[in-house]
Design an enzyme around this catalytic site. Structure first.
Site, PDB file in Angstrom:
ATOM      1  N   SER A 165      64.164  46.463  59.650  1.00 48.88           N
ATOM      2  CA  SER A 165      63.222  47.344  58.963  1.00 48.88           C
ATOM      3  C   SER A 165      62.925  48.608  59.771  1.00 48.88           C
ATOM      4  CB  SER A 165      61.923  46.582  58.721  1.00 48.88           C
ATOM      5  OG  SER A 165      60.988  47.420  58.084  1.00 48.88           O
ATOM      6  N   GLY A 217      59.048  49.200  56.142  1.00 45.48           N
ATOM      7  CA  GLY A 217      57.808  48.511  55.816  1.00 45.48           C
ATOM      8  C   GLY A 217      57.085  49.126  54.627  1.00 45.48           C
ATOM      9  N   ASN A 236      58.978  54.621  69.256  1.00 43.92           N
ATOM     10  CA  ASN A 236      58.615  55.256  68.001  1.00 43.92           C
ATOM     11  C   ASN A 236      57.167  54.963  67.671  1.00 43.92           C
ATOM     12  OD1 ASN A 236      58.128  53.603  65.327  1.00 43.92           O
ATOM     13  ND2 ASN A 236      59.590  52.400  66.538  1.00 43.92           N
ATOM     14  N   ILE A 285      56.051  55.818  64.319  1.00 40.42           N
ATOM     15  CA  ILE A 285      56.131  56.273  62.935  1.00 40.42           C
ATOM     16  C   ILE A 285      54.826  55.971  62.195  1.00 40.42           C
ATOM     17  CG2 ILE A 285      57.452  56.172  60.791  1.00 40.42           C
ATOM     18  CD1 ILE A 285      59.115  57.146  63.220  1.00 40.42           C
ATOM     19  N   CYS A 334      53.558  45.153  63.842  1.00 43.59           N
ATOM     20  CA  CYS A 334      53.771  46.572  64.083  1.00 43.59           C
ATOM     21  C   CYS A 334      52.762  47.092  65.101  1.00 43.59           C
ATOM     22  CB  CYS A 334      53.638  47.380  62.798  1.00 43.59           C
ATOM     23  SG  CYS A 334      53.866  49.157  63.083  1.00 43.59           S
ATOM     24  N   ASN A 391      59.775  42.309  67.069  1.00 36.64           N
ATOM     25  CA  ASN A 391      59.385  43.676  66.787  1.00 36.64           C
ATOM     26  C   ASN A 391      59.321  44.423  68.120  1.00 36.64           C
ATOM     27  OD1 ASN A 391      58.239  46.012  65.526  1.00 36.64           O
ATOM     28  ND2 ASN A 391      57.336  44.701  63.958  1.00 36.64           N
ATOM     29  N   GLY A 402      66.765  42.837  68.559  1.00 40.20           N
ATOM     30  CA  GLY A 402      66.297  43.510  69.766  1.00 40.20           C
ATOM     31  C   GLY A 402      67.502  44.002  70.541  1.00 40.20           C
TER      32      GLY A 402
HETATM   33  C1  LIG Z   1      61.983  53.987  64.069  1.00 37.94           C
HETATM   34  C2  LIG Z   1      61.655  52.552  63.886  1.00 37.94           C
HETATM   35  C3  LIG Z   1      60.852  52.141  62.820  1.00 37.94           C
HETATM   36  C4  LIG Z   1      60.526  50.807  62.636  1.00 37.94           C
HETATM   37  N1  LIG Z   1      59.781  50.432  61.550  1.00 37.94           N
HETATM   38  C5  LIG Z   1      59.543  49.111  61.322  1.00 37.94           C
HETATM   39  C6  LIG Z   1      58.865  48.680  60.144  1.00 37.94           C
HETATM   40  O1  LIG Z   1      58.500  49.463  59.284  1.00 37.94           O
HETATM   41  N2  LIG Z   1      58.638  47.343  59.983  1.00 37.94           N
HETATM   42  C7  LIG Z   1      59.052  46.416  60.900  1.00 37.94           C
HETATM   43  O2  LIG Z   1      58.844  45.224  60.703  1.00 37.94           O
HETATM   44  N3  LIG Z   1      59.717  46.794  62.003  1.00 37.94           N
HETATM   45  C8  LIG Z   1      59.974  48.115  62.239  1.00 37.94           C
HETATM   46  N4  LIG Z   1      60.676  48.494  63.371  1.00 37.94           N
HETATM   47  C9  LIG Z   1      61.123  47.465  64.315  1.00 37.94           C
HETATM   48  C10 LIG Z   1      62.584  47.056  64.070  1.00 37.94           C
HETATM   49  O3  LIG Z   1      62.747  46.506  62.794  1.00 37.94           O
HETATM   50  C11 LIG Z   1      63.043  46.030  65.131  1.00 37.94           C
HETATM   51  O4  LIG Z   1      62.203  44.901  65.085  1.00 37.94           O
HETATM   52  C12 LIG Z   1      62.991  46.587  66.543  1.00 37.94           C
HETATM   53  O5  LIG Z   1      63.374  47.940  66.550  1.00 37.94           O
HETATM   54  C13 LIG Z   1      63.874  45.829  67.536  1.00 37.94           C
HETATM   55  O6  LIG Z   1      65.232  45.869  67.189  1.00 37.94           O
HETATM   56  P1  LIG Z   1      66.263  46.974  67.798  1.00 37.94           P
HETATM   57  O7  LIG Z   1      66.096  46.953  69.269  1.00 37.94           O
HETATM   58  O8  LIG Z   1      67.616  46.547  67.324  1.00 37.94           O
HETATM   59  O9  LIG Z   1      65.857  48.293  67.216  1.00 37.94           O
HETATM   60  C14 LIG Z   1      61.001  49.843  63.556  1.00 37.94           C
HETATM   61  C15 LIG Z   1      61.800  50.235  64.627  1.00 37.94           C
HETATM   62  C16 LIG Z   1      62.138  51.573  64.807  1.00 37.94           C
HETATM   63  C17 LIG Z   1      62.993  51.962  65.972  1.00 37.94           C
END
Ligand SMILES: Cc1cc2nc3c(=O)[nH]c(=O)nc-3n(C[C@H](O)[C@H](O)[C@H](O)COP(=O)(O)O)c2cc1C
Ligand SMILES: Cc1cc2nc3c(=O)[nH]c(=O)nc-3n(C[C@H](O)[C@H](O)[C@H](O)COP(=O)(O)OP(=O)(O)OC[C@H]3O[C@@H](n4cnc5c(N)ncnc54)[C@H](O)[C@@H]3O)c2cc1C
Ligand SMILES: Cc1cc2nc3c(=O)[nH]c(=O)nc-3n(C[C@H](O)[C@H](O)[C@H](O)COP(=O)(O)OP(=O)(O)OC[C@H]3O[C@@H](n4cnc5c(N)ncnc54)[C@H](O)[C@@H]3O)c2cc1C
Ligand SMILES: Cc1cc2nc3c(=O)[nH]c(=O)nc-3n(C[C@H](O)[C@H](O)[C@H](O)COP(=O)(O)O)c2cc1C
Ligand code: FES
Ligand code: FES
Lengths: 260, 304, 304, 260
Positions: C22, C47, C70, C72, C131, C193, C244
């Site tokens: 997400s 989300g 981030n 956001i 979040c 997350n 992650g």
């Molecule tokens: C720019 C950005 C926006 C994200 N927005 C959400 C979100 O809206 N809802 C959510 O559950 N996780 C959100 N995440 C978390 C990611 O889904 C994920 O759990 C986290 O980035 C770890 O995985 P990764 O290291 O592969 O990015 C966001 C991550 C990033 C980088």
């Protein structure tokens, strides 16, 4: 006779030349002021200016000391890949010489047994021994005729015997086959570097033949100089020994057992 | 010494605020060949226990993106050898020694610190209640306020040396732990120790570390460490020693601004053994050019 | 579909175990130009809240070593626009949609999930109680077992869709939270997350993010995520979705071995928007060559 | 008249050439099959094969589309430094064209105002306009005569007016000085790219002169295509607009106020 050099330096220098000497193998030359010291079997920790990752420097056996240092790099992962893709003029940080080198033979003959990139410290040793007119038999094992970096340098200073797994050059099979033959003359010392399984086999063959054997080990390293305690290997009695400060050159029997 | 970099951490006065972190600079002496180790603000030596410890089975380290995992397990020579063999040489070298102490119980810690009290040339004790790589003690004291305070109080009673308590990022509530050790008499807190992490070799299907897990350090954790220093700075009055992924002056400044009065450089010593001295020189130039002291930067991040 | 990659997460059946995370793949549609988005195991969309949210003041992102922060703040179009404008196109594209849901209270979450129940083409709901970038809700539900269980139970009652609860690495006791949501009726848990982090621009002395803090993601956190998946796998029976810092097949395999039945790819989508499909293809080849299914790898790390 | 191209592609390709065109500026050329499309003002996200850090690709304005794509890179940090130090043959991933380009003038004249690396999209625009015989006045501001990458390409297709802060070439001072003069003829559209403060000044001068002004903005970006919501900038009314999908080209008044 040269002995291990303990006056390590940390040198920020530049690549002089990167030469692909076999597929996946690069010979890295770098300028050294003051000159890089060290004897065969000693190593350096090297890092390029590549930013945050990978964090750690990489350990490489010294192939050549002096005003132009040399290491042979086999591309096996992110750090070595970055090094193999560097260019003349790129920044390089070099820490060394580190560890303990090979102890040169009291007997008159030396038998060097190399597998893969383990050839690096043994080329240096062969060239040093040749300077002193010690007769060197160099057993060099590889997968194919393409996996024999620095072959020409060895031919220039030693009696080179090659084995390849596919028989594309030299004897087909493992390097342990010519080793057994060579050891029928016990008046020699064996020096070996290569994959762990090979070193263990070489160590056992030498033990059985009653010949002294020195092996250069590898292990993951962070500091290269005894401070991180990361490079431990287990000795036969269960205690730990540290590759960077106790080695990388060990008497084979102290690692693989059968110590006399 | 009226150097612009002179730094006061409660009872502890340092020639500058840049130290090297425990476990990443051995006992300091190893580096004498390549630099003047007396130039370093403080050398937090490898964690010391009452008895020598062999450490954990190998492999003990592996790399991860912008970081490394270690599972050394506090391999160390023990108090006696440290004091008889290392300390004389450290004194001779003019090094500022921070003794990083590890025990398996509050009384164990107290006994060790009482013994340090009699050793000449130790500037402070760093109480490690945050090592993730040992079975007993270590991080178990650091995860919540009560055991952390118990160890701190016991150490406080046992020594007149400045007491710096090293906090774990794995604390359930870091602010609570920080407040608890402040109340129990710590002169300063240092943070962060490593995070417990895991890496698996997918070919062998085994963990890349002999004991399965290890502590994550290096630039990868810097944003987490800066945030934690900031958080702790909001709740304690004692000075904070910040660390986690510092590799250059810029990184160090980030910690000062977040609220650290001094910093320690850890994993970066492996990448470049002279990095601490380089940061000190760069910091001196930075402060001289601006006519400020490092203390003028502490906590000066402008929020909102 | 008898594809070797078919994966079952309790009531949820996926064509393969590689999803996109997400917030890192928008609503999926943006990528239709450059790939077949129906090939992805599941698209966890950005989300969604009941009402649209504008998000936090900029700057909203910055880079850190092997990672990014981030803040956001769950900027999103809101439930109605998502359902009327995005869902028809997602259905037409054959995408497997995981609705990532965000609410500010248990009843808010329940209302949102009740509404999702009536939407055609949603495969599962991912309940975001983790979040770090919103003032109310978000991570506050995820730090301990009780509020996490409350939200889960409310959602469970409100929907017949599979419920995946997304856990936070900042939980005081991650295992406790995981067990609590399992008991409250979650069909699976996804983790991790982002971690709350901070980065400071030393020239301006201001945080590099507009709201001061942000969530750390990317390869930097992978060793922590793998460890947390392993930890949770020791205490729950429901399937785990691991994420992650995944960037390639090797990384995904690490999570399977640690105990994840499926994975999500997040930040790596920015580095390479086709990375999820590449991992799926590589995984198919890996499994075919070895004549195994991904499920045969789950939790198969050999300890000790 | 060309319009924004929305058919983005993700291309794994190789560097054809890296040319230092001014100190700190490299012109990167890369092979594109199929050809890179896109109009002036659109951009690409670019990443080299440099491992885990930095994680994100970098945004660059298109300087040239077609079989050989081109971007101008100013070395300001880790990512751009890695790109500037790449070599012919190195791997490169390119996503684009992205965003909205400049809308070409209905009026007969175009005034282009560039500051620093903001020259990149405007060189592309000037070359396109010259093909259509639209008269182009190109105001190019820099610190010194050394900071004028691609100057020759502009001279070939436009009426180039240079300002430098140190007066080492052209008029001494800011680019806004010749701009005011040029705008006395209102029958033109202004296109600008450069530092934020410059863009704001240009926008205000145009508003005062009653001339249409389009500016190309920058902002930190992760995805470049509307999914991460990271590239928000604040509009005068406090709402957010996204540089990658709503821009990077905006009508100046919608960003700096004074919208008519
Ligand atoms: C720019 C950005 C926006 C994200 N927005 C959400 C979100 O809206 N809802 C959510 O559950 N996780 C959100 N995440 C978390 C990611 O889904 C994920 O759990 C986290 O980035 C770890 O995985 P990764 O290291 O592969 O990015 C966001 C991550 C990033 C980088
Ligand atoms: C004393 C010593 C001397 C060495 N001499 C040479 C040499 O002359 N030439 C040469 O090419 N290599 C040499 N090595 C090995 C070299 O250091 C590693 O290949 C290198 O660190 C791998 O880095 P990487 O980032 O490319 O790969 P990584 O991702 O770090 O590792 C790739 C593979 O190599 C293994 N590995 C990682 N580090 C080591 C290590 N230190 N030792 C053994 N295996 C490791 C990993 O488990 C993995 O399978 C030496 C190692 C030591 C300890
Ligand atoms: C639509 C668009 C088009 C662009 N076109 C070009 C171009 O044609 N040529 C060119 O050289 N650069 C261009 N940029 C800027 C370029 O993307 C950044 O300079 C680059 O991302 C910096 O990466 P880095 O790793 O080298 O430095 P970083 O460490 O990421 O940043 C170095 C400095 O640049 C600032 N910065 C970082 N990212 C950005 C950004 N995206 N915009 C503005 N400042 C930033 C940082 O705050 C810091 O001060 C463009 C940016 C955008 C958004
Ligand atoms: C190999 C290694 C060994 C360590 N040993 C200790 C130790 O003995 N005692 C201690 O308090 N911290 C120890 N640490 C933690 C560091 O002192 C420091 O807190 C941590 O590494 C974070 O800083 P860094 O990211 O700059 O390395 C060790 C770290 C590493 C990498
Ligand atoms: S590599 Fe650090 S102790 Fe050997
Ligand atoms: S860069 Fe991702 S939304 Fe604009």
């Amino acid at each position: 006779m040269t002995t291990t050099d303990n006056s390590k330096k940390y040198l920020k220098t530049r690549i002089q030349r990167v030469e692909t000497v076999a597929p996946g193998y690069s010979l890295l030359s770098f300028e050294c002021t003051p000159p890089l010291t060290g004897i065969p079997g000693q190593f350096v920790m090297i890092r390029g200016a590549w930013g945050a990752s990978p964090v750690l420097p990489r350990a490489f056996s010294i192939v050549q000391a002096g005003n132009i240092g040399q290491v042979l790099v086999r591309d096996v992962g992110p750090g070595t890949s970055l090094l193999c893709n560097m260019h003349s003029g790129d920044e390089l940080a070099v820490l060394g010489p580190l560890g303990n080198g090979f102890v040169e033979p009291k007997s008159t003959k030396a038998v060097l047994v190399a597998g893969g990139v383990g050839v690096a410290p043994l080329v240096f040793l062969a060239e040093k021994l040749a300077e002193r007119d010690v007769p060197v038999t160099f057993l060099y094992g590889a997968r194919t005729e393409n996996d024999l970096p620095l072959k020409e340098r060895i031919e220039n200073c030693a009696n080179l015997i090659i084995t390849t797994e596919d028989g594309s050059i030299g004897t087909k099979g493992r390097v342990t086959i010519p080793l057994k033959e060579t050891l029928q003359d016990q008046n020699c010392v064996v020096y070996s570097c290569g994959p762990n399984l090979m070193l263990e086999a070489v160590g056992k063959i030498c033990a059985a033949a009653g010949v002294e054997c020195q092996v250069a080990l590898e292990s993951p390293m962070a500091c290269g100089m005894g401070t991180c305690k990361g490079c431990a290997v287990v000795r036969p009695d269960g205690s730990f020994t540290y590759v960077c400060t106790d080695g990388p050159v060990f008497v084979a029997a102290t690692i693989y057992g059968g110590e006399k | 010494m009226s150097d612009i970099l002179k730094t006061t951490l409660g009872p502890l006065v340092l020639k500058n605020p840049v130290m090297v972190a425990s476990g990443t600079f051995g006992y300091g002496l190893e580096y004498s060949d390549i630099m003047d180790i007396s130039a370093i603000g403080g050398i937090s030596v490898k964690g010391i226990s009452l008895s020598p410890r062999p450490g954990n089975p190998p492999p003990r380290m592996c790399e991860t993106p912008s970081g490394m995992l270690n599972s050394i397990g506090l391999a160390n020579v023990g108090f006696d050898v440290f004091v008889t063999e290392m300390m004389p040489k450290l004194r001779a070298a003019g090094a500022t020694v921070i003794a990083n102490a590890y025990g398996t119980s509050a009384s164990d810690f107290a006994e060790l610190c009482r013994k340090f009290d009699d050793v000449e040339g130790i500037a402070a004790i760093e109480v490690n209640i945050s090592c993730p790589n040992v079975k007993s003690g270590g991080i178990h004291f650091g995860v919540s306020g009560k055991p952390a305070a118990e160890v701190t109080a016991a150490v406080r009673q046992a020594t007149r040396l400045p007491v710096m308590v090293k906090l774990s990022p794995e604390a359930r509530d870091l602010k609570e732990v920080a407040r608890a050790v402040e109340e129990a008499g710590a002169d300063s807190v240092s943070l962060i120790n490593t995070f417990r992490g895991m890496s698996i070799d997918v070919n062998t299907r085994r963990p890349r570390l002999g004991v399965g897990f290890g502590g994550l350090s290096g630039p990868a954790i810097r944003p987490l460490a800066v945030r934690m220093v900031y958080d702790v700075a909001q709740v304690v009055r004692i000075p904070i020693v910040g660390m986690g992924g510092i590799t250059c002056l810029r990184d160090a400044l980030e910690f000062f601004l977040a609220g650290a009065s001094a910093v320690q450089v850890g994993t970066a010593n492996f990448s470049n053994p002279t990095v601490a001295v380089e940061i000190i020189n760069d910091l001196r130039e930075y402060c001289t050019n601006r006519n400020i002291r490092p203390a003028d930067l502490v906590g000066k991040v402008e929020m909102g």
